[in-house]
Design a protein around this motif. Structure first.
Motif, PDB file in Angstrom:
ATOM      1  N   HIS A  85       0.820  -1.215   0.000  1.00  0.00           N
ATOM      2  CA  HIS A  85       0.000   0.000   0.000  1.00  0.00           C
ATOM      3  C   HIS A  85       0.854   1.266   0.000  1.00  0.00           C
ATOM      4  O   HIS A  85       0.364   2.353   0.308  1.00  0.00           O
ATOM      5  N   GLY A  86       2.134   1.113  -0.322  1.00  0.00           N
ATOM      6  CA  GLY A  86       2.994   2.268  -0.527  1.00  0.00           C
ATOM      7  C   GLY A  86       3.525   2.917   0.727  1.00  0.00           C
ATOM      8  O   GLY A  86       3.932   4.089   0.681  1.00  0.00           O
ATOM      9  N   LYS A  87       3.562   2.189   1.829  1.00  0.00           N
ATOM     10  CA  LYS A  87       4.053   2.754   3.082  1.00  0.00           C
ATOM     11  C   LYS A  87       5.478   2.278   3.379  1.00  0.00           C
ATOM     12  O   LYS A  87       5.803   1.098   3.203  1.00  0.00           O
ATOM     13  N   MET A 112       9.300  -1.566  -4.668  1.00  0.00           N
ATOM     14  CA  MET A 112       8.346  -0.475  -4.453  1.00  0.00           C
ATOM     15  C   MET A 112       9.035   0.866  -4.236  1.00  0.00           C
ATOM     16  O   MET A 112       8.370   1.906  -4.187  1.00  0.00           O
ATOM     17  N   LEU A 114      10.606   1.797  -1.464  1.00  0.00           N
ATOM     18  CA  LEU A 114      10.221   2.231  -0.125  1.00  0.00           C
ATOM     19  C   LEU A 114      11.302   1.901   0.905  1.00  0.00           C
ATOM     20  O   LEU A 114      12.111   0.988   0.704  1.00  0.00           O
TER      21      LEU A 114
END
Length: 324
Positions: A85-87, A112, A114
């Motif tokens: 979820h992009g965190k 991602m 991240l």
């Protein structure tokens, strides 16, 4: 300001949240599998948003980075949810249950773009930076050995999380991860591993002793136990001196340097406000702002390597979790 999400509402989550808030970080939301638990946690700490599921926390637009404080067996699942979820993530130690899980999480973080950091909070503390500086300056000469204990007198009930094999309870992942990670930090990954353990009636490891041999021939030893509380000190021995880290070595404490003649030549004793968990949060925020994948204080790749050592220790003592 970067917005933190707190995933889980147990004791370590509360300690971390208190240090975050006390040192000016923004806690945007908390998530739990129980809405009532999330709301109680939010009310206690003054957090504006409470979520009744981890997925709701992961989709909260006000959350930039998620701190994962669930039991070890859930770290991989929770980290994957957050990353998908992009965190960005800060994952409690031990990072995952196995090396394979750690590799999967780290690879997903890379894909991602991240930040992935293990919450081995000891690595980020000022007294540990001082230890590394002394070694880098050559004050110990060539390091020959390192020893660290992590021993606690923890609840004995079979129903407690620490004694539950399905929650990856036991001394190794809760306590032994500290000295093992410390040995990696100072001496690098081991080239040979030996370990012995005793077990509780519920089937988790009660006490674990390790001997790790590192590339330069130095050896690190540790003893971790959930049955007895010891002094929890650490020592690094070199050809030109030694470092003694007072109790409790993995928390903010005093560092003493002795020369080869056994004379005390340096004492480091810097007060730290709170528990000291704010330092890892500040480092995560720095890494996020700099656009990097992880922290040099414990890189994602090193977290994988530490889990490889943990897997090898478990193989030596014959410990396998039911849900592996």
């Amino acid at each position: 300001m970067i917005g933190w999400g707190i995933l889980a509402t147990g004791g370590v989550a509360g300690a971390f949240t208190r240090d975050l808030i006390a040192h000016g970080h923004r806690v945007a939301a908390v998530g739990s599998r129980s809405l009532a638990s999330a709301e109680a946690f939010a009310a206690t700490h003054g957090i504006p948003q409470a979520h009744g599921s981890y997925e709701d926390l992961a989709t909260d637009p006000n959350v930039d980075v998620i701190y994962i404080a669930t039991p070890h067996n859930l770290h991989s699942e929770n980290a994957t949810l957050a990353l998908e979820h992009g965190k960005h993530i800060l994952v409690e130690k031990s990072f995952t249950l196995t090396e394979a899980q750690a590799s999967t999480v780290v690879e997903l973080g890379l894909q991602m773009g991240l930040v992935v950091v293990e919450a081995m909070w000891t690595r980020f503390l000022p007294h540990m930076a001082h230890v590394r500086n002394l070694i880098a300056a050559g004050r110990l000469g060539e390091i020959r050995s390192l020893h660290a204990d992590h021993t606690q007198n923890l609840p004995r009930e079979d129903t407690h999380r620490i004694n539950n094999p399905y929650l990856a309870g036991g001394a190794l992942l809760d306590l032994g991860i500290y000295p093992v990670s410390f040995a990696h930090d100072i001496l690098g990954a081991p080239v040979d591993i030996d370990a012995h353990a005793t077990f509780t009636r519920s089937g988790v490891d009660a006490s674990v002793a390790t001997i790790l041999t590192h590339e330069n021939g130095a050896m690190s030893t540790s003893f971790s136990s959930l049955e007895t509380r010891g002094p929890n000190r650490a020592t690094i021995l070199g050809t030109e001196g030694r470092i003694e880290i007072a109790d409790t070595w993995y928390a903010p404490t005093t560092v003493s340097l002795y020369d080869a003649r056994n004379s005390l030549v340096d004492v480091y004793d810097q007060a730290v406000s709170g528990r000291g968990m704010q330092f890892q949060a500040a480092e995560v925020e720095r890494v996020i702002r700099d656009g990097n994948h992880g922290s040099p204080l414990i890189t994602p790749e090193e977290s994988v390597t530490v889990m490889r050592t943990m897997d090898a220790i478990r193989a030596k003592i014959g410990l396998r979790y039911p849900n592996e």
